[in-house]
Design a protein around this motif. Sequence first.
Motif, PDB file in Angstrom:
ATOM      1  N   LEU A  55       5.176  -9.596   0.930  1.00  0.00           N
ATOM      2  CA  LEU A  55       4.081  -9.213   0.035  1.00  0.00           C
ATOM      3  C   LEU A  55       2.799  -8.855   0.784  1.00  0.00           C
ATOM      4  O   LEU A  55       2.220  -7.788   0.561  1.00  0.00           O
ATOM      5  CB  LEU A  55       3.816 -10.334  -0.978  1.00  0.00           C
ATOM      6  CG  LEU A  55       2.763 -10.061  -2.043  1.00  0.00           C
ATOM      7  CD1 LEU A  55       3.186  -8.891  -2.921  1.00  0.00           C
ATOM      8  CD2 LEU A  55       2.536 -11.293  -2.888  1.00  0.00           C
ATOM      9  N   ASP A  56       2.333  -9.709   1.681  1.00  0.00           N
ATOM     10  CA  ASP A  56       1.077  -9.442   2.397  1.00  0.00           C
ATOM     11  C   ASP A  56       1.154  -8.178   3.240  1.00  0.00           C
ATOM     12  O   ASP A  56       0.235  -7.352   3.213  1.00  0.00           O
ATOM     13  CB  ASP A  56       0.694 -10.640   3.279  1.00  0.00           C
ATOM     14  CG  ASP A  56       0.209 -11.828   2.471  1.00  0.00           C
ATOM     15  OD1 ASP A  56      -0.189 -11.636   1.297  1.00  0.00           O
ATOM     16  OD2 ASP A  56       0.227 -12.950   3.009  1.00  0.00           O
ATOM     17  N   ASP A  57       2.257  -8.011   3.983  1.00  0.00           N
ATOM     18  CA  ASP A  57       2.396  -6.830   4.843  1.00  0.00           C
ATOM     19  C   ASP A  57       2.442  -5.544   4.023  1.00  0.00           C
ATOM     20  O   ASP A  57       1.785  -4.552   4.364  1.00  0.00           O
ATOM     21  CB  ASP A  57       3.664  -6.935   5.703  1.00  0.00           C
ATOM     22  CG  ASP A  57       3.547  -7.987   6.788  1.00  0.00           C
ATOM     23  OD1 ASP A  57       2.404  -8.378   7.125  1.00  0.00           O
ATOM     24  OD2 ASP A  57       4.596  -8.420   7.309  1.00  0.00           O
ATOM     25  N   VAL A  58       3.211  -5.563   2.934  1.00  0.00           N
ATOM     26  CA  VAL A  58       3.340  -4.362   2.113  1.00  0.00           C
ATOM     27  C   VAL A  58       2.019  -4.046   1.418  1.00  0.00           C
ATOM     28  O   VAL A  58       1.575  -2.894   1.408  1.00  0.00           O
ATOM     29  CB  VAL A  58       4.500  -4.504   1.100  1.00  0.00           C
ATOM     30  CG1 VAL A  58       4.499  -3.364   0.097  1.00  0.00           C
ATOM     31  CG2 VAL A  58       5.843  -4.574   1.826  1.00  0.00           C
ATOM     32  N   CYS A  59       1.362  -5.059   0.873  1.00  0.00           N
ATOM     33  CA  CYS A  59       0.071  -4.834   0.196  1.00  0.00           C
ATOM     34  C   CYS A  59      -0.985  -4.322   1.176  1.00  0.00           C
ATOM     35  O   CYS A  59      -1.757  -3.413   0.845  1.00  0.00           O
ATOM     36  CB  CYS A  59      -0.415  -6.115  -0.476  1.00  0.00           C
ATOM     37  SG  CYS A  59       0.484  -6.518  -1.988  1.00  0.00           S
ATOM     38  N   SER A  60      -1.010  -4.882   2.378  1.00  0.00           N
ATOM     39  CA  SER A  60      -1.970  -4.418   3.384  1.00  0.00           C
ATOM     40  C   SER A  60      -1.738  -2.956   3.726  1.00  0.00           C
ATOM     41  O   SER A  60      -2.683  -2.175   3.866  1.00  0.00           O
ATOM     42  CB  SER A  60      -1.876  -5.268   4.657  1.00  0.00           C
ATOM     43  OG  SER A  60      -2.271  -6.584   4.395  1.00  0.00           O
ATOM     44  N   LEU A  61      -0.480  -2.584   3.855  1.00  0.00           N
ATOM     45  CA  LEU A  61      -0.165  -1.193   4.177  1.00  0.00           C
ATOM     46  C   LEU A  61      -0.508  -0.270   3.014  1.00  0.00           C
ATOM     47  O   LEU A  61      -1.032   0.833   3.221  1.00  0.00           O
ATOM     48  CB  LEU A  61       1.312  -1.055   4.550  1.00  0.00           C
ATOM     49  CG  LEU A  61       1.729   0.333   5.025  1.00  0.00           C
ATOM     50  CD1 LEU A  61       0.947   0.753   6.260  1.00  0.00           C
ATOM     51  CD2 LEU A  61       3.218   0.354   5.312  1.00  0.00           C
ATOM     52  N   LEU A  62      -0.261  -0.700   1.785  1.00  0.00           N
ATOM     53  CA  LEU A  62      -0.644   0.100   0.624  1.00  0.00           C
ATOM     54  C   LEU A  62      -2.152   0.332   0.605  1.00  0.00           C
ATOM     55  O   LEU A  62      -2.621   1.445   0.348  1.00  0.00           O
ATOM     56  CB  LEU A  62      -0.200  -0.581  -0.675  1.00  0.00           C
ATOM     57  CG  LEU A  62       1.294  -0.570  -0.972  1.00  0.00           C
ATOM     58  CD1 LEU A  62       1.620  -1.509  -2.126  1.00  0.00           C
ATOM     59  CD2 LEU A  62       1.779   0.839  -1.292  1.00  0.00           C
ATOM     60  N   ALA A  63      -2.914  -0.722   0.887  1.00  0.00           N
ATOM     61  CA  ALA A  63      -4.374  -0.591   0.914  1.00  0.00           C
ATOM     62  C   ALA A  63      -4.814   0.345   2.035  1.00  0.00           C
ATOM     63  O   ALA A  63      -5.677   1.203   1.841  1.00  0.00           O
ATOM     64  CB  ALA A  63      -5.018  -1.962   1.075  1.00  0.00           C
ATOM     65  N   LEU A  64      -4.201   0.204   3.197  1.00  0.00           N
ATOM     66  CA  LEU A  64      -4.559   1.040   4.337  1.00  0.00           C
ATOM     67  C   LEU A  64      -4.237   2.511   4.085  1.00  0.00           C
ATOM     68  O   LEU A  64      -5.090   3.381   4.252  1.00  0.00           O
ATOM     69  CB  LEU A  64      -3.806   0.555   5.585  1.00  0.00           C
ATOM     70  CG  LEU A  64      -3.962   1.422   6.838  1.00  0.00           C
ATOM     71  CD1 LEU A  64      -5.375   1.285   7.386  1.00  0.00           C
ATOM     72  CD2 LEU A  64      -2.930   1.045   7.874  1.00  0.00           C
ATOM     73  N   GLU A  65      -3.012   2.796   3.684  1.00  0.00           N
ATOM     74  CA  GLU A  65      -2.562   4.184   3.563  1.00  0.00           C
ATOM     75  C   GLU A  65      -3.085   4.881   2.301  1.00  0.00           C
ATOM     76  O   GLU A  65      -3.370   6.063   2.329  1.00  0.00           O
ATOM     77  CB  GLU A  65      -1.033   4.261   3.593  1.00  0.00           C
ATOM     78  CG  GLU A  65      -0.443   3.965   4.945  1.00  0.00           C
ATOM     79  CD  GLU A  65      -0.735   5.028   6.001  1.00  0.00           C
ATOM     80  OE1 GLU A  65      -1.242   6.127   5.665  1.00  0.00           O
ATOM     81  OE2 GLU A  65      -0.460   4.776   7.174  1.00  0.00           O
ATOM     82  N   PHE A  66      -3.173   4.138   1.196  1.00  0.00           N
ATOM     83  CA  PHE A  66      -3.590   4.765  -0.053  1.00  0.00           C
ATOM     84  C   PHE A  66      -5.068   4.535  -0.370  1.00  0.00           C
ATOM     85  O   PHE A  66      -5.611   5.165  -1.267  1.00  0.00           O
ATOM     86  CB  PHE A  66      -2.750   4.242  -1.225  1.00  0.00           C
ATOM     87  CG  PHE A  66      -1.320   4.699  -1.202  1.00  0.00           C
ATOM     88  CD1 PHE A  66      -0.986   6.029  -0.995  1.00  0.00           C
ATOM     89  CD2 PHE A  66      -0.292   3.796  -1.397  1.00  0.00           C
ATOM     90  CE1 PHE A  66       0.331   6.459  -0.986  1.00  0.00           C
ATOM     91  CE2 PHE A  66       1.034   4.214  -1.395  1.00  0.00           C
ATOM     92  CZ  PHE A  66       1.343   5.545  -1.188  1.00  0.00           C
ATOM     93  N   GLY A  67      -5.692   3.593   0.338  1.00  0.00           N
ATOM     94  CA  GLY A  67      -7.086   3.283   0.041  1.00  0.00           C
ATOM     95  C   GLY A  67      -7.237   2.606  -1.306  1.00  0.00           C
ATOM     96  O   GLY A  67      -8.301   2.624  -1.907  1.00  0.00           O
ATOM     97  N   THR A  68      -6.163   2.001  -1.781  1.00  0.00           N
ATOM     98  CA  THR A  68      -6.193   1.369  -3.097  1.00  0.00           C
ATOM     99  C   THR A  68      -7.118   0.155  -3.093  1.00  0.00           C
ATOM    100  O   THR A  68      -7.254  -0.538  -2.087  1.00  0.00           O
ATOM    101  CB  THR A  68      -4.764   0.971  -3.541  1.00  0.00           C
ATOM    102  OG1 THR A  68      -4.829   0.493  -4.876  1.00  0.00           O
ATOM    103  CG2 THR A  68      -4.160  -0.101  -2.667  1.00  0.00           C
ATOM    104  N   LEU A  69      -7.743  -0.088  -4.223  1.00  0.00           N
ATOM    105  CA  LEU A  69      -8.656  -1.220  -4.356  1.00  0.00           C
ATOM    106  C   LEU A  69      -8.001  -2.425  -5.025  1.00  0.00           C
ATOM    107  O   LEU A  69      -8.608  -3.482  -5.108  1.00  0.00           O
ATOM    108  CB  LEU A  69      -9.890  -0.799  -5.159  1.00  0.00           C
ATOM    109  CG  LEU A  69     -10.687   0.355  -4.546  1.00  0.00           C
ATOM    110  CD1 LEU A  69     -11.825   0.759  -5.475  1.00  0.00           C
ATOM    111  CD2 LEU A  69     -11.215  -0.022  -3.175  1.00  0.00           C
TER     112      LEU A  69
END
Length: 166
Positions: A55-69
Amino acid sequence: MLLMTTIDDLPPESLPYIIERIMDKGANNIHVLNAITKKGRIEYIILVDTDEKYLDDVCSLLALEFGTLGIKTFKYEHITFPYEIECKTVKIKANDVDLESRIRVKFVEKDDKIISLKAEYEDLKSMVEILNSKGIDIPLAKLKTLIEAEAYKGVLKDKTISIEMK
């Protein structure tokens, strides 16, 4: 867990790269859906199926790549059907070509009836490539349909599936 986020400011050319990175971080599957939001804005809905340990790794990558808030998380129970796999011999005669190949067929049986049946993609792909190399141009989807139809006819009892194309 199922993760969901939306993106409205990403060029589509970036998606294959990001999808691959998310899969490498531990996602079991990812879906990117087109959507239209308020004021006619086009966006992507990103759904990621992952185990909680990633969960943490995937969420961090989503935030990094998509800029999601933010990311919505859903806990779910996945219902799987017990299935079996049978290996079938497929014989195809087309023009001057005789091909015999093995193909795996997955099926779900309930109350002595087949309720779902699918030929394995990798086996189909290999068979189409062999046919194409022999000058028989058949789309993978059509070969899949033919093989599965023949498998249903035989209800998997016969070990051979024969297809003749003219």
